[in-house]
Design an enzyme around this catalytic site. Structure first.
Site, short mmCIF file in Angstrom:
data_model
loop_
_atom_site.label_atom_id
_atom_site.label_comp_id
_atom_site.label_asym_id
_atom_site.label_seq_id
_atom_site.Cartn_x
_atom_site.Cartn_y
_atom_site.Cartn_z
N THR A 99 2.98 22.86 76.93
CA THR A 99 2.07 22.72 75.78
C THR A 99 2.85 22.97 74.50
OG1 THR A 99 0.15 23.35 77.09
CG2 THR A 99 -0.02 23.66 74.70
N GLN A 138 4.74 16.38 85.39
CA GLN A 138 4.31 16.16 86.78
C GLN A 138 5.36 15.45 87.63
OE1 GLN A 138 1.60 17.38 88.12
NE2 GLN A 138 0.51 18.06 86.29
N SER A 198 7.49 21.91 82.54
CA SER A 198 6.73 23.14 82.73
C SER A 198 7.15 23.77 84.05
CB SER A 198 5.23 22.79 82.77
OG SER A 198 4.49 23.93 83.11
N HIS A 218 5.66 26.05 85.98
CA HIS A 218 4.71 26.30 87.07
C HIS A 218 4.30 25.04 87.82
CE1 HIS A 218 0.69 25.44 84.97
NE2 HIS A 218 1.53 25.42 83.96
N THR A 247 12.64 36.57 71.51
CA THR A 247 13.46 37.02 72.65
C THR A 247 13.05 36.25 73.90
OG1 THR A 247 13.68 39.19 71.66
CG2 THR A 247 14.11 39.05 74.02
N CYS A 293 -7.24 21.83 82.91
CA CYS A 293 -7.54 22.39 81.59
C CYS A 293 -8.97 22.06 81.19
CB CYS A 293 -6.57 21.82 80.56
SG CYS A 293 -4.88 21.96 81.09
N1 PLP Z 1 1.42 18.05 80.38
C1 PLP Z 1 0.90 17.74 81.57
C2 PLP Z 1 0.96 16.34 82.06
C3 PLP Z 1 0.28 18.73 82.35
O1 PLP Z 1 -0.23 18.42 83.54
C4 PLP Z 1 0.21 20.05 81.83
C5 PLP Z 1 -0.51 21.12 82.58
O2 PLP Z 1 -1.57 20.91 83.13
C6 PLP Z 1 0.80 20.32 80.60
C7 PLP Z 1 1.39 19.29 79.89
C8 PLP Z 1 0.79 21.70 80.00
O3 PLP Z 1 1.76 22.51 80.63
P1 PLP Z 1 1.80 24.09 80.43
O4 PLP Z 1 0.79 24.65 81.36
O5 PLP Z 1 3.20 24.48 80.81
O6 PLP Z 1 1.53 24.38 79.01
#
Ligand code: PLP
Length: 376
Positions: free
Chosen positions: A73, A175, A195, A197, A233, A320
């Site tokens: 994000t 993804q 990302s 996770h 940091t 989300c």
């Molecule tokens: N972009 C895509 C395509 C995602 O699927 C997601 C998370 O659902 C994000 C961005 C946001 O990632 P983060 O959770 O690391 O902010």
């Protein structure tokens, strides 16, 4: 006794890989700040730089091009906040792209979207040429694969068009790793978001990969970290976990085939049990791990809750958007009609998913989704 849970929501978060967990636990005991010159500081710095190399290797970038952030994000917001006059974008992007595009005030060059969920490039060349000719600072942003549908986007073709017109190009590749190859250098990209996770690393850490030589004003200003490009940091245990997850993904050979087999089994079972079900994006190139299923007449939220009560974790559209009742903006951009848009659930599997998980889903699917329509 608590019911055994079946986790099929890997596009929201992949469970923490054991390699990531081990790396994080080790780093929790590192005392130093990576900016400090003493031995403890140098130890912390070494952790960050080792992870930077692991991530660079995963996406074929130079380590100097990897900048750690708090997640994708932030990475997406950062690229989109860089003072663009015009941004070429499709309606299927994640909210972390669409919201900053709207906030930027830039002119929007809209990419249309097919009913299969693929961003279309017709007319893009002309639009980019006109924008470049008018000396507008222009960015093209196109995700590698959609988080809801799993549909793979024509990033290589779009990047080639952008380069032809001297337009900067960014991809949200969140993804993609472990599911399709990601080659930052070969694609000729200027920026790419990742990302942790989504790879089986910890939440709250990610990266923006920025091509060497591209100047991007810092979004988070502060100390001189990340070569003055991102103050604060470093989250060293998160970064270590991210690096370890990236290395594990890079070393995995057959994960995509494994996931494709399970996904196909799941979709076959769904079609048999609920013949009215629509598999969204099935005729487009798709990630091997994603099934997006609409059951006309059923509300997605209801299906998600019923499955949850049966021990199965899936989501309605984007994670989300859970808690937000309504249609998925991705399905709206695909023009599939409101009935499909309100009834689609996403089942997303990971390298840790087994036959048993698919069997558990199919064992309850007909009871949950079959029969007459639920309340509209
Ligand atoms: N972009 C895509 C395509 C995602 O699927 C997601 C998370 O659902 C994000 C961005 C946001 O990632 P983060 O959770 O690391 O902010």
């Amino acid at each position: 006794m608590t019911k055994k849970r079946t986790y099929l929501d890997c596009n929201a978060s992949v469970p923490l890989r054991r390699e990531a967990r081990a790396a994080m636990l080790t780093v929790l005991d590192v005392a130093g700040n990576p900016s400090s010159v003493h031995a403890e500081g140098r130890h912390a710095r070494a952790v960050v730089e080792a992870a930077r190399e692991q991530i660079a290797l995963l996406v074929n970038a130079n380590p100097s091009e990897v900048i750690f952030t708090s997640g994708a994000t932030e990475a997406n917001n950062w690229v989109l906040a860089a003072g663009w006059n015009a941004i070429a974008v499709a309606g299927i992007e994640h909210d972390s792209v669409t919201a900053p595009v709207s906030a930027s005030g830039a002119e929007r060059i809209e990419l249309s979207v097919s009913t299969n969920g693929v961003a279309e490039l017709d007319g893009l060349s002309e639009a980019l040429a006109a924008s470049a000719e008018a000396s507008k600072r222009t960015l093209l942003t196109l995700m590698m694969a959609n988080n809801e549908t799993g549909v793979i986007q024509p990033v290589a073709e779009a990047a080639a068009l952008a380069r032809e017109h001297g337009v900067m190009v960014h991809t949200d590749a969140v993804q993609a790793p472990g599911r399709i190859p990601v080659d930052f250098a070969a694609l000729g990209l200027d920026a790419l978001s990742l990302s942790s996770h989504k790879l089986g690393g910890p939440r709250g850490v990610g990266a923006l990969v920025v091509r060497d030589g591209v100047e991007l004003p810092a979004l988070i200003k502060g100390g001189g970290q990340e070569r003055r490009r991102r103050g604060g940091t470093e989250n060293i245990s998160g970064i270590a976990g991210f690096g370890a997850a990236a290395e594990a993904v890079a070393n995995e050979q057959d994960a995509a085939q494994h996931m494709a087999k399970l996904r196909d089994r799941l979709e076959d079972g769904v079609r048999r049990a609920t013949p009215a079900a629509v598999i969204i994006g099935k005729d487009a190139p798709r990630l091997a791990n994603t099934a997006y299923i609409a059951v006309p007449g059923k509300l997605a939220e209801t299906l998600v809750i019923k499955l949850d009560l049966e021990g199965i974790a899936v989501s309605a559209g984007a994670a989300c958007s859970s808690g937000k009742v309504g249609a998925s903006h991705v399905l709206e951009a695909m023009n599939l009609g409101s009935e499909i848009a309100r009834s689609a659930i996403r089942v997303s599997i990971g390298p840790q998913t087994h036959d048993d998980d698919i069997a558990a889903f199919l064992a309850v699917w007909e009871m949950v989704a079959g029969g007459a329509a639920l309340a509209a």
